[in-house]
Each structure stands twice: as structure tokens, then as C-alpha cells.
Design a protein around this motif. Structure first.
Motif, short mmCIF file in Angstrom:
data_model
loop_
_atom_site.label_atom_id
_atom_site.label_comp_id
_atom_site.label_asym_id
_atom_site.label_seq_id
_atom_site.Cartn_x
_atom_site.Cartn_y
_atom_site.Cartn_z
N ARG A 156 34.90 61.84 -13.50
CA ARG A 156 34.58 63.01 -14.32
C ARG A 156 33.73 62.61 -15.52
O ARG A 156 32.72 63.26 -15.82
CB ARG A 156 35.87 63.68 -14.77
CG ARG A 156 35.64 64.86 -15.69
CD ARG A 156 36.92 65.56 -16.00
NE ARG A 156 37.75 64.81 -16.94
CZ ARG A 156 39.02 65.10 -17.19
NH1 ARG A 156 39.62 66.08 -16.56
NH2 ARG A 156 39.70 64.40 -18.06
N GLU A 157 34.12 61.56 -16.22
CA GLU A 157 33.36 61.10 -17.38
C GLU A 157 31.93 60.72 -16.98
O GLU A 157 30.97 61.05 -17.68
CB GLU A 157 34.06 59.93 -18.07
CG GLU A 157 35.36 60.30 -18.75
CD GLU A 157 35.22 61.43 -19.77
OE1 GLU A 157 34.27 61.40 -20.58
OE2 GLU A 157 36.06 62.34 -19.76
N ARG B 174 41.64 69.16 -19.47
CA ARG B 174 41.54 67.77 -19.94
C ARG B 174 42.53 66.83 -19.23
O ARG B 174 42.18 65.71 -18.89
CB ARG B 174 41.75 67.72 -21.45
CG ARG B 174 41.57 66.33 -22.04
CD ARG B 174 41.86 66.29 -23.53
NE ARG B 174 43.31 66.48 -23.73
CZ ARG B 174 43.84 67.41 -24.53
NH1 ARG B 174 43.07 68.20 -25.24
NH2 ARG B 174 45.14 67.52 -24.64
N ASP B 175 43.76 67.27 -18.99
CA ASP B 175 44.78 66.40 -18.43
C ASP B 175 44.91 66.49 -16.90
O ASP B 175 45.84 65.93 -16.32
CB ASP B 175 46.14 66.71 -19.06
CG ASP B 175 46.15 66.40 -20.55
OD1 ASP B 175 45.44 65.48 -20.97
OD2 ASP B 175 46.88 67.09 -21.29
N TYR B 176 43.98 67.18 -16.26
CA TYR B 176 44.01 67.34 -14.80
C TYR B 176 42.86 66.57 -14.16
O TYR B 176 41.78 66.49 -14.74
CB TYR B 176 43.90 68.82 -14.42
CG TYR B 176 45.04 69.65 -14.91
CD1 TYR B 176 46.24 69.71 -14.20
CD2 TYR B 176 44.93 70.38 -16.09
CE1 TYR B 176 47.30 70.48 -14.66
CE2 TYR B 176 45.99 71.15 -16.56
CZ TYR B 176 47.16 71.19 -15.84
OH TYR B 176 48.21 71.94 -16.30
N PRO B 177 43.07 66.01 -12.97
CA PRO B 177 41.99 65.29 -12.29
C PRO B 177 41.00 66.27 -11.65
O PRO B 177 41.02 66.54 -10.45
CB PRO B 177 42.73 64.47 -11.24
CG PRO B 177 43.95 65.28 -10.94
CD PRO B 177 44.32 65.95 -12.24
N CYS B 178 40.15 66.83 -12.50
CA CYS B 178 39.17 67.81 -12.04
C CYS B 178 37.98 67.81 -12.98
O CYS B 178 38.00 67.18 -14.04
CB CYS B 178 39.80 69.19 -11.96
SG CYS B 178 40.27 69.88 -13.55
N HIS C 210 31.06 69.77 -16.86
CA HIS C 210 31.66 69.89 -18.19
C HIS C 210 33.17 70.06 -18.05
O HIS C 210 33.71 70.03 -16.95
CB HIS C 210 31.02 71.04 -18.98
CG HIS C 210 31.31 72.39 -18.39
ND1 HIS C 210 32.19 73.28 -18.97
CD2 HIS C 210 30.85 73.01 -17.28
CE1 HIS C 210 32.24 74.38 -18.26
NE2 HIS C 210 31.44 74.25 -17.21
N LEU C 211 33.82 70.27 -19.17
CA LEU C 211 35.27 70.37 -19.22
C LEU C 211 35.67 71.28 -20.36
O LEU C 211 34.94 71.41 -21.34
CB LEU C 211 35.84 68.96 -19.46
CG LEU C 211 37.30 68.71 -19.16
CD1 LEU C 211 37.62 68.95 -17.70
CD2 LEU C 211 37.63 67.27 -19.52
N MET D 108 38.55 70.06 -7.87
CA MET D 108 39.76 69.23 -7.97
C MET D 108 39.57 67.86 -7.33
O MET D 108 38.61 67.63 -6.62
CB MET D 108 40.93 69.95 -7.30
CG MET D 108 41.26 71.31 -7.89
SD MET D 108 41.75 71.25 -9.62
CE MET D 108 43.26 70.32 -9.52
N ASP D 109 40.55 67.00 -7.58
CA ASP D 109 40.59 65.65 -7.02
C ASP D 109 39.40 64.81 -7.46
O ASP D 109 38.81 64.05 -6.69
CB ASP D 109 40.70 65.68 -5.48
CG ASP D 109 41.99 66.32 -5.03
OD1 ASP D 109 43.02 66.15 -5.73
OD2 ASP D 109 41.98 67.00 -3.99
#
Length: 116
Positions: A54-55, A72-76, A66-67, A47-48
Motif C-alpha cells: 500500500r505504501e 489505516r489499520d486494514y490491509p487495503c 490513497h487512504l 482488499m488484501d
């Protein structure tokens, strides 16, 4: 990194404990989500992590970071345990821990580290 090594790093943070998040095994600090190991792909939820960071992480180390659409919509970011460096894990967790740990605990930790 093994699951046992990961757990030792996570639980080394003051106040970190095993718990549950949405019915899944997780780690918490001060009753707040710290991280968890996703059984479906052996990845840690970190998280955070800003969307830009992330990108950059996913581009620089796609074998590790990865994700999934859910996050997708969370800062993680998700990090595959087998290729995540222990030092990197400590750094990600330290950022999260400082955000969710009681301020008194953070001050005591910082004071102890400064004296070490």
C-alpha cells in the motif's frame, strides 16, 4: 475507467454479485466482501493489499492510490476509479477473489483457464 467498465470487470469473476456492506452498495463473492465503490470520493476499496505494498502504491501513484483514516489499520488501499487501469483492477480483484471464492470454484476456474 467508468463505473460501468468497473462493474463489468468485477462481475466477470465467477460468483461475484451485487450486495451490501454496512448499508452501502458493494460486491460480494460467497457472501464475503469483494469490493465497493465509495460514493464520497469515487474510489474502490481494494482488499488484501499489504501495508508495505500500500505504501509503495501510494508513493508511486498518488493520483490513483490513497487512504483515509478509517482504512489505516486494514490491509487495503483505495483507488480512484478515474485513474485506475483496468488491468490493475483485474489483478487486485483476482488476488481477493482467490482468497474468498469457494476452493471448488477456484479449481474449476483454473482448469478452464488452462484449457483455453
Amino acid at each position: 475507467m467508468t463505473e460501468a467498465e468497473m462493474e463489468a470487470i468485477v462481475l466477470a469473476f465467477p460468483g461475484a454479485e451485487k450486495g451490501q456492506s454496512y448499508g452501502q452498495p458493494a460486491f460480494k463473492v460467497n457472501g464475503k466482501f469483494f469490493t465497493r465503490l465509495r460514493a464520497e470520493d469515487s474510489s474502490l476499496v481494494l482488499m488484501d493489499v499489504s501495508f508495505d505494498e500500500r505504501e509503495m502504491l501510494m508513493e508511486a501513484e498518488p493520483a490513483t492510490f490513497h487512504l483515509t483514516p478509517h482504512y489505516r489499520d486494514y490491509p487495503c488501499v483505495l483507488a480512484r476509479l478515474e485513474s485506475l487501469h483496468p488491468g490493475s483492477l483485474r489483478n487486485f480483484l483476482a488476488r481477493r477473489w482467490r482468497r474468498i471464492a469457494p476452493k471448488k470454484l477456484v479449481r474449476a476456474y483454473d482448469h478452464a483457464e488452462a484449457g483455453a
